[in-house]
Design a protein around this motif. Sequence first.
Motif, mmCIF file in Angstrom:
data_model
loop_
_atom_site.group_PDB
_atom_site.id
_atom_site.type_symbol
_atom_site.label_atom_id
_atom_site.label_comp_id
_atom_site.label_asym_id
_atom_site.label_seq_id
_atom_site.Cartn_x
_atom_site.Cartn_y
_atom_site.Cartn_z
ATOM 1 N N GLU A 25 -46.701 -71.986 -28.289
ATOM 2 C CA GLU A 25 -45.441 -72.411 -27.473
ATOM 3 C C GLU A 25 -44.335 -71.678 -27.866
ATOM 4 O O GLU A 25 -43.244 -72.013 -27.250
ATOM 5 C CB GLU A 25 -45.120 -74.136 -27.834
ATOM 6 N N PRO A 27 -41.815 -68.848 -26.665
ATOM 7 C CA PRO A 27 -41.320 -68.433 -25.327
ATOM 8 C C PRO A 27 -42.333 -67.179 -24.651
ATOM 9 O O PRO A 27 -42.434 -67.346 -23.452
ATOM 10 C CB PRO A 27 -39.897 -68.167 -25.559
ATOM 11 N N ILE A 31 -44.270 -68.603 -21.557
ATOM 12 C CA ILE A 31 -43.521 -68.267 -20.476
ATOM 13 C C ILE A 31 -43.245 -66.850 -19.957
ATOM 14 O O ILE A 31 -43.933 -66.884 -18.900
ATOM 15 C CB ILE A 31 -42.098 -68.855 -20.763
ATOM 16 N N PRO A 214 -41.080 -72.304 -16.678
ATOM 17 C CA PRO A 214 -41.985 -72.708 -17.625
ATOM 18 C C PRO A 214 -42.974 -73.736 -16.616
ATOM 19 O O PRO A 214 -42.502 -74.283 -15.766
ATOM 20 C CB PRO A 214 -41.070 -73.658 -18.361
ATOM 21 N N LEU A 225 -40.574 -78.323 -23.460
ATOM 22 C CA LEU A 225 -40.527 -78.253 -22.027
ATOM 23 C C LEU A 225 -39.223 -78.231 -21.340
ATOM 24 O O LEU A 225 -39.062 -77.348 -20.609
ATOM 25 C CB LEU A 225 -41.739 -78.884 -21.324
ATOM 26 N N ARG A 228 -36.947 -75.732 -22.118
ATOM 27 C CA ARG A 228 -37.367 -74.402 -21.734
ATOM 28 C C ARG A 228 -36.969 -74.295 -20.126
ATOM 29 O O ARG A 228 -36.530 -73.593 -19.574
ATOM 30 C CB ARG A 228 -38.681 -74.205 -21.846
#
Length: 241
Positions: A25, A27, A31, A214, A225, A228
């Motif tokens: 998880e 970034p 992402i 995301p 989440l 983000r």
Amino acid sequence: MAIEKDFYEDEKTLQDYLAFRHSPESPNEAIEKPAFLELLGSVKNKTILDLGCGDAKFGLELLEGGCASYTGIEPSTKMLELAKQTLSTKGSLEQSTIEAWTYPPERFDVVISRLALHYVKDLDEAFRNIYKTLKADGRFVFSMMHPVMTCCDKSRENNEKRTSWIVDNYFLEAPRKVRLQNDYVTQYHRTLESILISLQNAGFVFEGLREGCPKAEKFEDKALLERRMRIPLFLILSARK
């Protein structure tokens, strides 16, 4: 991410960075990477140059994805050692900064760079060199920290998780001292307009842009989440010679 080459020489700094960088998880993984892959497309039978290759785990994925050859450029001695372990006898690695490397003319089908170019002082020259080293109709796919992130680092001066973000001095293009882990690095802030003009001036034809929105399936932590979703961290671009 590629940073000043001395940043990773401290073993604890290196290990802390790698643990964060490769967590599912992070970034980068949740992402930036999905958006980058979307713009990159198939690499089958392509000759690839990777500027700021880090530990070359992404390079190994590209080789496993069928690229014809992979060349990684990395300034950090310790990162380069990890990259050699990652690739073993596959691919090719060279120790150099993006600025200092000698770019052979019309050598590669694809040049990539993930989160390294915001550490380059002269982006215009870097883009010209990348254009030169691409074959006719070659592609350039790269990611950078989003300009709203590089413009101002006041939000995390205390090295705590940001609860809000400050956008300030956006049109002042200059170096920024940015906190990373427990140290500081230099990033070069540029506006989105400036980045696109640099690409155009180098001769590139702009193809695509992503800001890394995301995706829920990438996050088990729903609070993360939601966090983000508040601001873009990355800018991912593709262009063609």
